[in-house]
Design a protein around this motif. Sequence first.
Motif, PDB file in Angstrom:
ATOM      1  N   LEU A   1      32.536  30.906  46.861  1.00 40.48           N
ATOM      2  CA  LEU A   1      33.554  31.316  47.990  1.00 40.48           C
ATOM      3  C   LEU A   1      34.451  31.955  47.424  1.00 40.48           C
ATOM      4  CD1 LEU A   1      33.907  30.560  50.966  1.00 40.48           C
ATOM      5  CD2 LEU A   1      35.192  28.295  50.070  1.00 40.48           C
ATOM      6  N   ILE A   2      35.090  31.784  46.342  1.00 41.77           N
ATOM      7  CA  ILE A   2      36.397  32.674  45.870  1.00 41.77           C
ATOM      8  C   ILE A   2      35.928  33.959  45.662  1.00 41.77           C
ATOM      9  CG2 ILE A   2      37.883  32.816  43.729  1.00 41.77           C
ATOM     10  CD1 ILE A   2      37.953  29.806  43.645  1.00 41.77           C
ATOM     11  N   LEU A   3      34.639  33.939  44.766  1.00 38.89           N
ATOM     12  CA  LEU A   3      34.206  35.536  44.594  1.00 38.89           C
ATOM     13  C   LEU A   3      34.072  36.264  45.818  1.00 38.89           C
ATOM     14  CD1 LEU A   3      31.905  34.473  41.624  1.00 38.89           C
ATOM     15  CD2 LEU A   3      33.993  35.979  41.479  1.00 38.89           C
ATOM     16  N   GLU A   4      33.249  35.635  46.855  1.00 37.28           N
ATOM     17  CA  GLU A   4      33.020  36.538  48.125  1.00 37.28           C
ATOM     18  C   GLU A   4      34.582  37.062  48.623  1.00 37.28           C
ATOM     19  OE1 GLU A   4      30.909  33.445  50.302  1.00 37.28           O
ATOM     20  OE2 GLU A   4      28.962  33.898  49.430  1.00 37.28           O
ATOM     21  N   GLY A   5      35.488  36.128  48.901  1.00 35.31           N
ATOM     22  CA  GLY A   5      36.669  36.589  49.112  1.00 35.31           C
ATOM     23  C   GLY A   5      37.320  37.692  48.419  1.00 35.31           C
ATOM     24  N   LEU A   6      36.992  37.421  47.090  1.00 33.40           N
ATOM     25  CA  LEU A   6      37.636  38.423  46.031  1.00 33.40           C
ATOM     26  C   LEU A   6      36.976  39.987  46.338  1.00 33.40           C
ATOM     27  CD1 LEU A   6      39.485  39.118  43.726  1.00 33.40           C
ATOM     28  CD2 LEU A   6      37.709  38.501  42.184  1.00 33.40           C
ATOM     29  N   VAL A   7      35.661  39.974  46.533  1.00 38.42           N
ATOM     30  CA  VAL A   7      34.854  41.190  46.396  1.00 38.42           C
ATOM     31  C   VAL A   7      35.126  41.901  48.069  1.00 38.42           C
ATOM     32  CG1 VAL A   7      32.544  42.003  46.681  1.00 38.42           C
ATOM     33  CG2 VAL A   7      32.948  40.362  44.991  1.00 38.42           C
ATOM     34  N   GLU A   8      35.276  41.074  48.956  1.00 43.19           N
ATOM     35  CA  GLU A   8      35.477  41.496  50.104  1.00 43.19           C
ATOM     36  C   GLU A   8      36.822  41.999  50.698  1.00 43.19           C
ATOM     37  OE1 GLU A   8      34.080  38.576  52.851  1.00 43.19           O
ATOM     38  OE2 GLU A   8      31.767  38.533  52.383  1.00 43.19           O
ATOM     39  N   GLY A   9      37.826  41.287  49.908  1.00 42.31           N
ATOM     40  CA  GLY A   9      39.391  41.709  50.297  1.00 42.31           C
ATOM     41  C   GLY A   9      39.797  42.625  49.444  1.00 42.31           C
ATOM     42  N   TYR A  10      39.365  43.096  48.620  1.00 37.10           N
ATOM     43  CA  TYR A  10      40.335  43.911  47.476  1.00 37.10           C
ATOM     44  C   TYR A  10      39.637  45.162  47.248  1.00 37.10           C
ATOM     45  CZ  TYR A  10      43.572  40.223  46.458  1.00 37.10           C
ATOM     46  OH  TYR A  10      44.435  39.249  46.628  1.00 37.10           O
ATOM     47  N   HIS A  11      40.403  46.241  47.313  1.00 38.19           N
ATOM     48  CA  HIS A  11      39.814  47.462  46.790  1.00 38.19           C
ATOM     49  C   HIS A  11      39.903  47.281  45.216  1.00 38.19           C
ATOM     50  CE1 HIS A  11      38.994  51.701  45.516  1.00 38.19           C
ATOM     51  NE2 HIS A  11      40.047  51.843  45.161  1.00 38.19           N
ATOM     52  N   THR A  12      38.852  47.144  44.517  1.00 38.51           N
ATOM     53  CA  THR A  12      38.789  46.588  43.036  1.00 38.51           C
ATOM     54  C   THR A  12      37.876  47.202  42.209  1.00 38.51           C
ATOM     55  OG1 THR A  12      39.134  44.646  41.782  1.00 38.51           O
ATOM     56  CG2 THR A  12      37.835  44.472  43.703  1.00 38.51           C
ATOM     57  N   TYR A  13      38.204  47.317  40.951  1.00 36.71           N
ATOM     58  CA  TYR A  13      37.140  47.727  40.086  1.00 36.71           C
ATOM     59  C   TYR A  13      36.264  46.479  39.465  1.00 36.71           C
ATOM     60  CZ  TYR A  13      40.334  46.091  36.098  1.00 36.71           C
ATOM     61  OH  TYR A  13      41.266  45.439  35.260  1.00 36.71           O
ATOM     62  N   TYR A  14      36.511  45.006  40.051  1.00 39.34           N
ATOM     63  CA  TYR A  14      35.939  43.814  39.573  1.00 39.34           C
ATOM     64  C   TYR A  14      34.541  43.886  39.722  1.00 39.34           C
ATOM     65  CZ  TYR A  14      40.161  41.704  37.755  1.00 39.34           C
ATOM     66  OH  TYR A  14      40.927  41.421  36.828  1.00 39.34           O
ATOM     67  N   ASP A  15      33.628  44.794  39.001  1.00 37.15           N
ATOM     68  CA  ASP A  15      32.143  44.510  38.926  1.00 37.15           C
ATOM     69  C   ASP A  15      31.865  43.241  38.194  1.00 37.15           C
ATOM     70  OD1 ASP A  15      33.280  45.466  36.494  1.00 37.15           O
ATOM     71  OD2 ASP A  15      31.351  46.835  36.171  1.00 37.15           O
ATOM     72  N   ASP A  16      32.644  42.733  37.644  1.00 38.54           N
ATOM     73  CA  ASP A  16      32.736  41.302  36.897  1.00 38.54           C
ATOM     74  C   ASP A  16      32.505  40.176  38.003  1.00 38.54           C
ATOM     75  OD1 ASP A  16      32.773  42.151  34.191  1.00 38.54           O
ATOM     76  OD2 ASP A  16      34.727  41.765  33.940  1.00 38.54           O
ATOM     77  N   ALA A  17      33.343  40.581  38.962  1.00 35.46           N
ATOM     78  CA  ALA A  17      33.316  39.378  40.093  1.00 35.46           C
ATOM     79  C   ALA A  17      31.989  39.665  40.670  1.00 35.46           C
ATOM     80  CB  ALA A  17      34.402  39.809  41.205  1.00 35.46           C
TER      81      ALA A  17
END
Length: 377
Positions: free
Chosen positions: A357-373
């Motif tokens: 749930l946390i990761l889904e929000g992180l991936v959807e909500g940010y322009h980010t380089y977190y391919d780790d996520a």
Amino acid sequence: MDENKENRGSNETAGSVAKTGARMEEMLMREAYESMSKCHYREAVERFDELMRRCRVALDDKQKSLIHSEMGTLYFWLGDYETADRQCENALAYGFDNDQAYVILGRIAVARFQFSIANGYFSKISDNNPEKNFGFCLVAIKTRDTKSASSYLSSVAKMISKNDKQYRVYFSYVELLQGNAKEALNEARAVIAECGKDPFLMLLLAEIFITAGNYGEAVQIANGALINCPKNDQAYAIKAHAAYAEENFGAASEFAREAVNLNPKNVYAKTALVKLAMRSGNYSAAESIGSEILRDSPQYSLGHANLGDVYFIQGRYELAQIEYEQTMELMDSQTKGARLRQARMKYIEGDFASAALILEGLVEGYHTYYDDAMCDL
């Protein structure tokens, strides 16, 4: 009669010399501040230095203390922390409670990620000076102690206008740490034009953009700072993180190493080196650099976070959990990095649904380089 004429002539000569000295003092002081206003910081230092050499006798101790603290500010902006430190100590040697000197000494300690030392200097600032709570707020921001940062900023707001540019920069940073990225960025963009002559505030804004994932804006600020402050280590550290985020790993390494070369205590730059070592699969080097960061700055929460990442990537979850728990004890922010580690803690605990749930929000909500996520998800 002739003797009286001679005395008058002598007095007039002395008065003329004094006036000439006063004019020289005023001219050099004016030139120094004009250079500062044009962002010619090295030139401003040279004018202040000339003022001290040529007019020392004419200056009173309070003026000398002020000039040393101004030079300390300039050398701090230029990234020459040793000389800045020395100038501030010279300013204090005259026996005055020079708040500007304590501000710069505190900021130098922050630049070296020596947070207890920084707070020691900030505590010496006059109680009625908002710079005292600004200083404490800065340390709290850097350590990601969001509640304390917000509290100190509230104290500042009782003393100055909320339209003050420094207040607005700190407000933007605290908003970001509280998870309000959109509001933080709006405020950062609105205040940036007012901060152009202060490299310290500009680079704080660059950190805000980096942390929010807006790398182009961060690099633009860092490049602007380097025009007038070509040896400012934090500008290079910001460029290192931006280059890493954009997968330009060679440039990231070059910028990070330049930052560390200029300031061996810049552990923010060293976290980029940790990421680069992990990316290349050199986990022993990543662990070594991560451990070095914590030896230099044990209060640096992001140091614990990055070392935890090194262990997590290797599947050494017990060690990762120790570092992540330490991270959470030190920080209470809601940045994208903090949320990634929260998800990883849930994963380690076996609560996969909460982690997802946390990761889904992180991936959807940010322009980010977190391919780790994405990989964790």
